[in-house]
Write a protein that holds these residues in place. Structure first.
Motif, short mmCIF file in Angstrom:
data_model
loop_
_atom_site.label_atom_id
_atom_site.label_comp_id
_atom_site.label_asym_id
_atom_site.label_seq_id
_atom_site.Cartn_x
_atom_site.Cartn_y
_atom_site.Cartn_z
N ILE A 162 0.85 -1.20 0.00
CA ILE A 162 0.00 0.00 0.00
C ILE A 162 0.88 1.24 0.00
O ILE A 162 0.61 2.23 -0.70
CB ILE A 162 -0.93 0.00 1.25
CG1 ILE A 162 -1.90 -1.18 1.20
CG2 ILE A 162 -1.68 1.32 1.37
CD1 ILE A 162 -2.77 -1.25 -0.03
N TRP A 165 2.29 1.78 -3.47
CA TRP A 165 1.26 2.26 -4.39
C TRP A 165 1.09 3.78 -4.26
O TRP A 165 1.10 4.51 -5.23
CB TRP A 165 -0.05 1.52 -4.12
CG TRP A 165 -1.19 2.01 -4.92
CD1 TRP A 165 -1.26 2.08 -6.29
CD2 TRP A 165 -2.43 2.51 -4.42
NE1 TRP A 165 -2.48 2.59 -6.68
CE2 TRP A 165 -3.22 2.86 -5.55
CE3 TRP A 165 -2.96 2.68 -3.15
CZ2 TRP A 165 -4.49 3.38 -5.41
CZ3 TRP A 165 -4.23 3.19 -3.02
CH2 TRP A 165 -4.98 3.54 -4.14
N HIS A 166 0.99 4.24 -3.01
CA HIS A 166 0.87 5.68 -2.80
C HIS A 166 2.13 6.40 -3.28
O HIS A 166 2.06 7.44 -3.92
CB HIS A 166 0.66 5.99 -1.31
CG HIS A 166 -0.73 5.73 -0.84
ND1 HIS A 166 -1.77 6.57 -1.15
CD2 HIS A 166 -1.26 4.73 -0.11
CE1 HIS A 166 -2.89 6.10 -0.61
NE2 HIS A 166 -2.61 4.98 0.03
N ASN A 169 2.65 6.82 -7.04
CA ASN A 169 1.74 7.78 -7.67
C ASN A 169 2.08 9.22 -7.30
O ASN A 169 1.42 10.15 -7.77
CB ASN A 169 0.29 7.39 -7.35
CG ASN A 169 -0.08 6.12 -8.09
OD1 ASN A 169 -0.08 6.07 -9.30
ND2 ASN A 169 -0.33 5.05 -7.36
N SER A 189 -1.39 0.94 -10.80
CA SER A 189 -2.64 0.52 -10.18
C SER A 189 -2.34 -0.32 -8.93
O SER A 189 -1.31 -0.99 -8.85
CB SER A 189 -3.48 -0.30 -11.15
OG SER A 189 -2.95 -1.59 -11.27
N LEU A 190 -3.28 -0.26 -7.98
CA LEU A 190 -3.09 -1.02 -6.75
C LEU A 190 -2.99 -2.51 -7.06
O LEU A 190 -2.19 -3.24 -6.49
CB LEU A 190 -4.25 -0.74 -5.79
CG LEU A 190 -4.25 -1.50 -4.47
CD1 LEU A 190 -2.92 -1.34 -3.73
CD2 LEU A 190 -5.38 -1.04 -3.58
N SER A 191 -3.80 -2.97 -8.01
CA SER A 191 -3.77 -4.42 -8.28
C SER A 191 -2.42 -4.82 -8.88
O SER A 191 -1.92 -5.91 -8.61
CB SER A 191 -4.93 -4.84 -9.18
OG SER A 191 -4.78 -4.25 -10.43
N TRP A 194 -0.05 -5.04 -5.93
CA TRP A 194 -0.41 -6.19 -5.09
C TRP A 194 0.04 -7.49 -5.77
O TRP A 194 0.68 -8.34 -5.16
CB TRP A 194 -1.93 -6.19 -4.89
CG TRP A 194 -2.42 -6.98 -3.73
CD1 TRP A 194 -3.00 -8.21 -3.78
CD2 TRP A 194 -2.37 -6.60 -2.36
NE1 TRP A 194 -3.32 -8.62 -2.52
CE2 TRP A 194 -2.94 -7.65 -1.62
CE3 TRP A 194 -1.90 -5.49 -1.68
CZ2 TRP A 194 -3.07 -7.62 -0.23
CZ3 TRP A 194 -2.02 -5.45 -0.29
CH2 TRP A 194 -2.59 -6.50 0.41
N TRP A 306 -3.39 -1.20 5.38
CA TRP A 306 -3.91 -1.99 4.25
C TRP A 306 -5.42 -2.21 4.38
O TRP A 306 -6.10 -2.34 3.36
CB TRP A 306 -3.18 -3.33 4.13
CG TRP A 306 -3.29 -4.23 5.33
CD1 TRP A 306 -2.41 -4.33 6.37
CD2 TRP A 306 -4.36 -5.15 5.62
NE1 TRP A 306 -2.86 -5.24 7.29
CE2 TRP A 306 -4.05 -5.76 6.86
CE3 TRP A 306 -5.53 -5.52 4.97
CZ2 TRP A 306 -4.87 -6.72 7.44
CZ3 TRP A 306 -6.36 -6.48 5.55
CH2 TRP A 306 -6.03 -7.06 6.78
N HIS A 309 -7.65 -0.29 2.13
CA HIS A 309 -7.44 -0.34 0.67
C HIS A 309 -7.77 -1.66 0.00
O HIS A 309 -8.03 -1.69 -1.19
CB HIS A 309 -5.99 0.03 0.36
CG HIS A 309 -5.63 1.42 0.80
ND1 HIS A 309 -5.99 2.53 0.09
CD2 HIS A 309 -4.98 1.86 1.91
CE1 HIS A 309 -5.55 3.61 0.73
NE2 HIS A 309 -4.95 3.23 1.84
N VAL A 310 -7.67 -2.77 0.73
CA VAL A 310 -7.94 -4.07 0.09
C VAL A 310 -8.98 -4.85 0.89
O VAL A 310 -9.19 -4.58 2.07
CB VAL A 310 -6.65 -4.92 -0.06
CG1 VAL A 310 -5.64 -4.24 -0.95
CG2 VAL A 310 -6.04 -5.25 1.30
#
Ligand code: A3P
Length: 333
Positions: A162, A165-166, A169, A189-191, A194, A306, A309-310
């Motif tokens: 997580i 990801w931040h 970006n 992308s987060l996916s 992950w 997390w 976010h998930v």
């Protein structure tokens, strides 16, 4: 899988779908024209040319596991003679109040990739340095030589992902397809982040191998590798700072403890203090053709973000996947 592997082969940071936004003009003061993307040449040069010095301490981690914090803590403790923290008579001009921790502790792959080895040569002994390389990728001049010690920090992978990801970006990358003064924002992308863990593509390789390389060495050679966990440092900073000082052979004296130097270092390196510092709320780090705003290294600094976010299913599935990878090693998060 193929898509991720292809994109991470040249740059583990970017998803192929990402990097769609462009900004141009004056975003960077970095020397133009490189457009380099991969860390591999930096690691190869490091393997070939690194010259150890007595007292060297290498801080190792996967990205987003608390590297910045470890740099601050290790720098504040190792350099406390030269730069005393407040409780030891420091006068408010400590380097960590003026500089981002990454400016206090050089990143080896970046140094070699950007051909800045002179900075390492000029650094006073004992040197503090950092790396994201895995243990088997370190030069023999580090792993086989008694002069260099290693402090490794790991973190719960769900929070690490997580955080990355931040972070990605917030960053900007320079590509060779753009002109010298243009930057391309990175989106990821987060996916993709992950899934890169499962794919063994986070930082271009399996995180379980990265962690176990240092974990196993710390068990076999406790004088060579000190293994820390972000969560434990957060829960008990005093104990972990004392571990660091003992490991590098600079334990606190009773007088230092009584003067409150440990608390002073914890305060100096605390998330709140560092995030609020002018050195970290403005400016950027320019490294290896990327620009990283200083503030992007200080987001929340907590355990368990997390959950925001998930889904529990995604978390459970990753936990099970990783438990199997660590099975039998003695390592748990
Ligand atoms: P979050 O994004 O979860 O907040 P790295 O330094 O390896 O890039 O890791 C960055 C993570 O460490 C970020 O996590 C950041 O907020 C956290 N961090 C940075 N400084 C910290 C500090 N002084 N104390 C605790 N956590 C810190």
């Amino acid at each position: 899988g193929d898509r991720l592997r292809r994109s991470t082969a040249t740059s583990w940071r970017r998803s192929r779908a990402g990097c769609t936004r462009r900004s141009s003009g004056g975003a960077s003061t970095r020397a133009p024209g490189s457009g380099r993307r991969t860390w591999v040449p930096g690691i190869v040069a490091l393997q070939r040319r690194f010259e150890p010095r007595a007292g060297d301490v290498l801080l190792a981690s996967l990205p987003k596991c608390g590297t910045t914090w470890l740099k601050a803590l290790a720098f504040a403790t190792a350099a406390r003679g030269v730069y005393p923290p407040a409780a030891a008579g420091g006068d408010g001009r400590h380097p960590l109040l003026r500089l981002n921790p990454h400016e206090c502790v050089p990143f080896l792959e970046g140094i070699y990739l950007d051909e800045e080895e002179a900075k390492l040569d000029a650094a006073p002994t004992p040197r503090l340095m950092s790396t994201h390389a895995s243990y088997p990728n370190l030069p023999a001049s580090i792993t086989e030589d008694d002069r260099c010690k290693i402090i490794y920090i790991c973190r719960q992978p769900k929070d690490m992902a997580i955080s990355l990801w931040h972070f990605m970006n917030c960053s900007k990358a320079k590509t060779s397809s753009l002109s010298d003064d243009q930057w391309e924002s990175i989106t990821m992308s987060l996916s993709d982040v992950w899934e890169s863990i499962r794919e063994g593509a986070y930082l271009g390789g399996p995180i379980w191998e990265h962690i176990l390389g240092y974990w196993n060495t710390s068990k076999a050679k406790p004088d060579k590798v000190l293994f820390l966990k972000y969560e434990e440092v957060l829960r008990d900073p005093t104990k972990n700072i004392e571990k660091i000082t003992e490991f590098i052979g600079q334990p606190f004296s009773d007088a230092e403890k009584e003067a409150g130097i440990v608390e002073s270092i914890i305060e100096l390196c605390s998330f709140e203090k560092m995030k609020a510092s002018g050195a970290n709320s403005t400016g950027s780090l320019h490294m290896m053709a990327n620009e990283y705003p200083h503030e992007s290294f200080f987001r929340k600094g907590v355990i368990g973000d997390w959950v925001n976010h998930v889904t529990p299913e995604m978390a459970d599935s990753l936990d099970k996947f990783l438990s199997a990878k660590f099975y039998g090693s003695g390592f748990t998060f």
